[in-house]
Motif scaffolding. Structure first.
Motif, PDB file in Angstrom:
ATOM      1  N   VAL A  92       0.903  -1.180   0.031  1.00 40.65           N
ATOM      2  CA  VAL A  92       0.078  -0.020  -0.029  1.00 40.65           C
ATOM      3  C   VAL A  92       0.767   1.192   0.041  1.00 40.65           C
ATOM      4  N   GLU A  93       1.710   1.320   0.906  1.00 42.50           N
ATOM      5  CA  GLU A  93       2.541   2.352   0.927  1.00 42.50           C
ATOM      6  C   GLU A  93       3.605   2.780  -0.360  1.00 42.50           C
ATOM      7  N   THR A  94       4.031   1.586  -0.962  1.00 43.98           N
ATOM      8  CA  THR A  94       4.952   1.712  -2.046  1.00 43.98           C
ATOM      9  C   THR A  94       3.870   2.276  -3.328  1.00 43.98           C
ATOM     10  N   THR A  95       2.722   1.785  -3.262  1.00 42.74           N
ATOM     11  CA  THR A  95       1.632   1.842  -4.249  1.00 42.74           C
ATOM     12  C   THR A  95       1.273   3.528  -4.343  1.00 42.74           C
ATOM     13  N   ARG A  96       1.113   3.885  -3.195  1.00 47.37           N
ATOM     14  CA  ARG A  96       0.634   5.310  -2.875  1.00 47.37           C
ATOM     15  C   ARG A  96       1.652   6.255  -2.915  1.00 47.37           C
ATOM     16  N   LYS A  97       2.891   6.050  -2.669  1.00 47.54           N
ATOM     17  CA  LYS A  97       3.770   7.149  -2.651  1.00 47.54           C
ATOM     18  C   LYS A  97       4.896   7.006  -3.946  1.00 47.54           C
ATOM     19  N   GLY A  98       4.775   5.880  -4.438  1.00 49.50           N
ATOM     20  CA  GLY A  98       5.609   5.427  -5.696  1.00 49.50           C
ATOM     21  C   GLY A  98       5.177   5.837  -6.901  1.00 49.50           C
ATOM     22  N   ASN A  99       6.000   5.723  -8.100  1.00 51.79           N
ATOM     23  CA  ASN A  99       5.591   6.007  -9.417  1.00 51.79           C
ATOM     24  C   ASN A  99       4.363   5.905  -9.749  1.00 51.79           C
ATOM     25  N   LYS A 100       3.757   7.127 -10.162  1.00 51.38           N
ATOM     26  CA  LYS A 100       2.304   6.974 -10.573  1.00 51.38           C
ATOM     27  C   LYS A 100       2.028   6.216 -11.862  1.00 51.38           C
ATOM     28  N   ASN A 101       3.075   6.184 -12.547  1.00 45.20           N
ATOM     29  CA  ASN A 101       3.127   5.517 -13.989  1.00 45.20           C
ATOM     30  C   ASN A 101       2.930   3.877 -13.725  1.00 45.20           C
ATOM     31  N   ALA A 102       3.280   3.699 -12.529  1.00 51.32           N
ATOM     32  CA  ALA A 102       2.986   2.136 -12.311  1.00 51.32           C
ATOM     33  C   ALA A 102       2.167   1.788 -11.221  1.00 51.32           C
ATOM     34  N   VAL A 103       1.163   2.662 -10.968  1.00 50.05           N
ATOM     35  CA  VAL A 103       0.132   2.650  -9.927  1.00 50.05           C
ATOM     36  C   VAL A 103      -0.559   1.100  -9.920  1.00 50.05           C
ATOM     37  N   THR A 104      -0.989   0.897 -11.333  1.00 47.11           N
ATOM     38  CA  THR A 104      -1.846  -0.415 -11.710  1.00 47.11           C
ATOM     39  C   THR A 104      -0.773  -1.780 -11.199  1.00 47.11           C
ATOM     40  N   ASP A 105       0.469  -1.552 -11.441  1.00 47.28           N
ATOM     41  CA  ASP A 105       1.115  -2.682 -11.019  1.00 47.28           C
ATOM     42  C   ASP A 105       1.189  -2.782  -9.266  1.00 47.28           C
ATOM     43  N   GLY A 106       1.305  -1.774  -8.610  1.00 47.15           N
ATOM     44  CA  GLY A 106       1.025  -1.727  -7.199  1.00 47.15           C
ATOM     45  C   GLY A 106      -0.278  -2.432  -6.865  1.00 47.15           C
ATOM     46  N   CYS A 107      -1.292  -2.083  -7.756  1.00 49.93           N
ATOM     47  CA  CYS A 107      -2.654  -2.765  -7.393  1.00 49.93           C
ATOM     48  C   CYS A 107      -2.753  -4.311  -7.794  1.00 49.93           C
ATOM     49  N   VAL A 108      -1.957  -4.581  -8.888  1.00 51.50           N
ATOM     50  CA  VAL A 108      -1.944  -6.079  -9.029  1.00 51.50           C
ATOM     51  C   VAL A 108      -1.142  -6.784  -8.223  1.00 51.50           C
ATOM     52  N   ALA A 109      -0.110  -6.145  -7.333  1.00 52.28           N
ATOM     53  CA  ALA A 109       0.586  -6.852  -6.479  1.00 52.28           C
ATOM     54  C   ALA A 109      -0.201  -6.995  -5.329  1.00 52.28           C
ATOM     55  N   MET A 110      -1.000  -6.117  -4.932  1.00 50.63           N
ATOM     56  CA  MET A 110      -2.102  -6.096  -3.867  1.00 50.63           C
ATOM     57  C   MET A 110      -2.876  -7.382  -4.092  1.00 50.63           C
ATOM     58  N   MET A 111      -3.662  -7.375  -5.298  1.00 47.37           N
ATOM     59  CA  MET A 111      -4.422  -8.405  -5.506  1.00 47.37           C
ATOM     60  C   MET A 111      -4.064  -9.962  -5.340  1.00 47.37           C
ATOM     61  N   THR A 112      -2.738  -9.882  -6.044  1.00 44.45           N
ATOM     62  CA  THR A 112      -1.870 -11.363  -5.769  1.00 44.45           C
ATOM     63  C   THR A 112      -1.629 -11.530  -4.361  1.00 44.45           C
ATOM     64  N   CYS A 113      -1.104 -10.614  -3.523  1.00 39.95           N
ATOM     65  CA  CYS A 113      -0.993 -10.767  -2.180  1.00 39.95           C
ATOM     66  C   CYS A 113      -2.181 -11.257  -1.480  1.00 39.95           C
ATOM     67  N   ARG A 114      -3.380 -10.577  -1.649  1.00 44.13           N
ATOM     68  CA  ARG A 114      -4.614 -10.884  -1.208  1.00 44.13           C
ATOM     69  C   ARG A 114      -4.814 -12.470  -1.615  1.00 44.13           C
ATOM     70  N   THR A 115      -4.616 -12.804  -2.838  1.00 47.47           N
ATOM     71  CA  THR A 115      -4.724 -14.379  -2.928  1.00 47.47           C
ATOM     72  C   THR A 115      -3.760 -15.251  -2.200  1.00 47.47           C
ATOM     73  N   ALA A 116      -2.606 -14.574  -1.740  1.00 42.23           N
ATOM     74  CA  ALA A 116      -1.656 -15.394  -1.255  1.00 42.23           C
ATOM     75  C   ALA A 116      -2.061 -15.829   0.214  1.00 42.23           C
ATOM     76  N   VAL A 117      -2.638 -14.549   0.933  1.00 40.74           N
ATOM     77  CA  VAL A 117      -3.237 -14.714   2.074  1.00 40.74           C
ATOM     78  C   VAL A 117      -4.530 -15.563   2.330  1.00 40.74           C
ATOM     79  N   LEU A 118      -5.256 -15.479   1.555  1.00 38.03           N
ATOM     80  CA  LEU A 118      -6.617 -15.999   1.740  1.00 38.03           C
ATOM     81  C   LEU A 118      -6.495 -17.426   1.188  1.00 38.03           C
ATOM     82  N   GLY A 119      -5.528 -17.665   0.077  1.00 38.19           N
ATOM     83  CA  GLY A 119      -5.459 -19.218  -0.232  1.00 38.19           C
ATOM     84  C   GLY A 119      -4.772 -20.130   0.826  1.00 38.19           C
ATOM     85  N   ALA A 120      -3.774 -19.328   1.569  1.00 38.02           N
ATOM     86  CA  ALA A 120      -3.047 -19.966   2.547  1.00 38.02           C
ATOM     87  C   ALA A 120      -3.723 -20.138   3.795  1.00 38.02           C
ATOM     88  N   LEU A 121      -4.874 -19.214   3.838  1.00 40.79           N
ATOM     89  CA  LEU A 121      -5.790 -19.614   5.032  1.00 40.79           C
ATOM     90  C   LEU A 121      -6.683 -20.736   4.937  1.00 40.79           C
TER      91      LEU A 121
END
Length: 208
Positions: A134-163
């Motif tokens: 979240v921090e990296t996406t909000r403060k990082g390069n705006k041209n890659a903001v959607t990459d940060g969002c995909v990273a978040m979605m993928t991380c969500r899958t990692a969490v919920l899948g492991a649970l």
């Protein structure tokens, strides 16, 4: 050869086969590794850019943190499969005598606890990484903001899948206190993860 050392194509073919490993736990760990890599890319794309001088040092720190996360997740791919094999091995123990039955039951319970704890660690690790994404996406390069969002979605899958892998193993355990502790932890982490993802998704859409 370790699962993490397979090529992407080999790993997918191994997953698609009739062997139960690598399964959902290992794939969850892989999602964690992918999320950390993508978020690290966003941090790297921020470093050296004149419009982001004020966050450059922070992004350099984040690059190192994501690197460590990725290493852990790669190792988790194999750790989860090893935990599953531990349970399978316990079920294969002899059960002819009463003594053998007791020992087999004990080993099954021990192995199943490990098989619950390993994905719990994966889920907790991925959950811990959410705020950094979240921090990296909000403060990082705006041209890659959607990459940060995909990273978040993928991380969500990692969490919920492991649970999910934690929960399926809890069903076979007799230690009620252990089961309740992990089940409560699963509920909390799941709720917080979904909330964090939705919040970042909503923000990202305002940036497009």
């Amino acid at each position: 050869m370790k699962l993490q050392d397979l090529t992407l194509k080999q790993f997918l073919e191994e997953t698609a086969g009739n062997n139960p490993v690598p399964g959902g736990g290992s794939v969850s760990a892989l999602n964690g590794a992918i999320a950390s890599s993508l978020a690290q890319m966003l941090a790297n794309l921020t470093i050296g850019k004149k419009n982001y001088v004020d966050v450059e040092e922070q992004m350099k720190e984040n690059v190192g943190k994501f690197e460590k996360y990725r290493t852990h997740f790669l190792n988790d791919i194999d750790r989860d499969s090893d935990a599953y094999n531990l349970v399978v091995g316990a079920f294969k123990l002899p059960k002819e005598t009463d003594e053998e039955k007791v020992l087999r039951g004990k080993k099954i319970q021990e192995g199943t606890k490990v098989a619950a704890l390993v994905p719990m660690e994966i889920a907790e690790r991925a959950f811990d990484m959410l705020d950094l994404i979240v921090e990296t996406t909000r403060k990082g390069n705006k041209n890659a903001v959607t990459d940060g969002c995909v990273a978040m979605m993928t991380c969500r899958t990692a969490v919920l899948g492991a649970l999910l892998n934690v929960r399926i193993n809890l069903g076979g355990l007799k230690d009620e206190a252990f089961v309740k502790e992990l089940a409560d932890k699963c509920d909390h982490i799941e709720k917080e993860t979904i909330a964090k993802e939705q919040e970042l998704m909503a923000w990202v859409k305002t940036q497009l």
